[in-house]
Design an enzyme around this catalytic site. Structure first.
Site, mmCIF file in Angstrom:
data_model
loop_
_atom_site.group_PDB
_atom_site.id
_atom_site.type_symbol
_atom_site.label_atom_id
_atom_site.label_comp_id
_atom_site.label_asym_id
_atom_site.label_seq_id
_atom_site.Cartn_x
_atom_site.Cartn_y
_atom_site.Cartn_z
ATOM 1 N N TYR A 140 3.148 3.337 -3.889
ATOM 2 C CA TYR A 140 4.483 3.803 -3.497
ATOM 3 C C TYR A 140 5.080 2.785 -2.531
ATOM 4 O O TYR A 140 5.434 3.082 -1.386
ATOM 5 C CB TYR A 140 4.446 5.217 -2.896
ATOM 6 C CG TYR A 140 5.706 5.974 -3.243
ATOM 7 C CD1 TYR A 140 5.931 6.409 -4.537
ATOM 8 C CD2 TYR A 140 6.684 6.203 -2.295
ATOM 9 C CE1 TYR A 140 7.091 7.067 -4.887
ATOM 10 C CE2 TYR A 140 7.861 6.864 -2.627
ATOM 11 C CZ TYR A 140 8.057 7.289 -3.927
ATOM 12 O OH TYR A 140 9.212 7.934 -4.267
ATOM 13 N N HIS A 174 5.136 -3.113 2.613
ATOM 14 C CA HIS A 174 4.154 -3.704 1.693
ATOM 15 C C HIS A 174 4.653 -5.047 1.160
ATOM 16 O O HIS A 174 3.880 -5.981 0.971
ATOM 17 C CB HIS A 174 3.913 -2.774 0.498
ATOM 18 C CG HIS A 174 3.365 -1.441 0.857
ATOM 19 N ND1 HIS A 174 4.071 -0.274 0.704
ATOM 20 C CD2 HIS A 174 2.168 -1.074 1.374
ATOM 21 C CE1 HIS A 174 3.327 0.759 1.081
ATOM 22 N NE2 HIS A 174 2.174 0.298 1.500
ATOM 23 N N GLY A 234 -0.894 -4.006 7.888
ATOM 24 C CA GLY A 234 0.260 -3.814 8.756
ATOM 25 C C GLY A 234 -0.148 -3.296 10.137
ATOM 26 O O GLY A 234 -1.092 -2.510 10.261
ATOM 27 N N LYS A 280 1.515 -1.280 11.801
ATOM 28 C CA LYS A 280 1.911 0.123 11.980
ATOM 29 C C LYS A 280 0.654 0.993 12.079
ATOM 30 O O LYS A 280 0.584 1.881 12.903
ATOM 31 C CB LYS A 280 2.776 0.576 10.817
ATOM 32 C CG LYS A 280 3.086 2.033 10.898
ATOM 33 C CD LYS A 280 4.236 2.403 10.011
ATOM 34 C CE LYS A 280 4.274 3.883 9.815
ATOM 35 N NZ LYS A 280 3.205 4.319 8.893
ATOM 36 N N SER A 296 5.548 5.188 3.377
ATOM 37 C CA SER A 296 5.687 5.902 2.099
ATOM 38 C C SER A 296 5.953 7.379 2.348
ATOM 39 O O SER A 296 6.548 8.071 1.530
ATOM 40 C CB SER A 296 4.413 5.765 1.263
ATOM 41 O OG SER A 296 4.089 4.414 1.103
#
Ligand code: PAF
EC number: 6.3.2.1
Length: 277
Positions: free
Chosen positions: A32, A37, A147, A149, A186
């Site tokens: 997704y 990404h 990532g 995050k 996502s």
């Protein structure tokens, strides 16, 4: 771009790169795909001879009451996006392909996996390290892209590679944000319209807390985030990074990390910064 679903076919495809000693970049994802990404993939494409992106919603990192079944999936769209950014191979195996045996060896990710997201998602990071190790073994990448995050995940993967002497370079990539500051995820599709409007206040409040870090107070920080976002704070922590320990006067790099519950989604965000900056 090739979409490959079996380990055997993937390794056959990569054989010539191993022989020629060429660099292989791995971008592990659960699909997704969003701009975050794409940023990982673009960095991988720029730095490697060939790039493999994995697209696999890993069941072992979801708890019994989590969103494994509901996790958004769209392989056709993912393939289009991955192709556009120059990924050579999209590896999208089935659960049976990745986990053909029941009751085998499992992972224990250690103390740093029990805090932050790990406190409310018991076992989550055991599953993450399990699948990441499998992907590393299957692809044998030169570089792997993650990532920032998911900063706790990134820190644990760095520890995995360090502690198990894996010959792989981990490449951390900065958080990609929407124009209003919301970290791309996502799971953002699960936000209601009102929640979507309020969600960027999580990052805005983290920025305020960063500016006033010398007077950081966890209780007040929770109140500030909840007032600004109308969500429910799961955690807000100030820790050293990447070792995720309570901050001491010796620490120069720290992380301010938070998780927030809305009705149908739990958001995470963080700022990693040098103390004094
Ligand atoms: O960050 C993710 O999307 C997943 O945790 C990862 C690293 C692809 C493992 O399933």
């Amino acid at each position: 771009m090739k979409v490959i679903t079996t380990i055997q076919e993937l390794q056959k495809e990569l054989a010539s790169y191993y022989v020629a000693n060429q660099t292989i970049g791995l971008v592990p994802t659960m699909g997704y795909l969003h701009e975050g990404h794409q940023t990982l993939a673009k960095a991988a494409v720029a730095e490697n001879d060939v790039v493999v992106m994995s697209d696999f919603v890993n069941p072992t990192q979801f708890g019994p009451n989590e969103d494994y079944e509901a996790y958004p999936r769209d392989l056709e769209r993912d393939a289009r996006i991955a192709d556009e950014v120059g990924v050579a191979i999209l590896f999208a195996p089935s659960v049976e392909e990745m986990y053909p045996h029941q009751g085998g060896v499992t992972f224990e990710a250690g103390p740093a996996s029990k805090i932050l997201c790990g406190a409310s998602r018991p076992g989550h990071f055991n599953g993450v390290l399990q699948i990441v190790t499998k992907l590393f073994q299957i692809v044998r990448p030169t570089n792997a892209y993650f990532g920032q995050k998911d900063a706790q995940q990134l820190a644990l993967i760095e520890m995995l590679v360090r502690d198990y002497n894996m010959p792989i370079t981990i490449r951390p990539i900065a958080i990609v944000r929407e124009e209003d500051g919301l970290a791309k995820s996502s799971r953002n599709v699960f936000l209601s319209e009102t929640e979507r409007q309020l969600a960027p206040n999580l990052y805005k409040t983290l920025q305020v807390l960063q500016r006033n870090i010398a007077s950081f107070n966890q209780k007040k920080a929770i109140e500030q985030i909840e007032a600004a976002t109308k969500g429910r704070v799961d955690y807000i922590e100030l820790l050293s990074y990447p070792d995720l320990q309570p901050v001491t006067s010796e620490d120069t790099q720290v992380i301010l990390a938070a998780a927030l519950y809305y009705e149908n989604v739990r958001l995470i965000d963080n700022i990693i910064f040098k103390v004094g900056e």
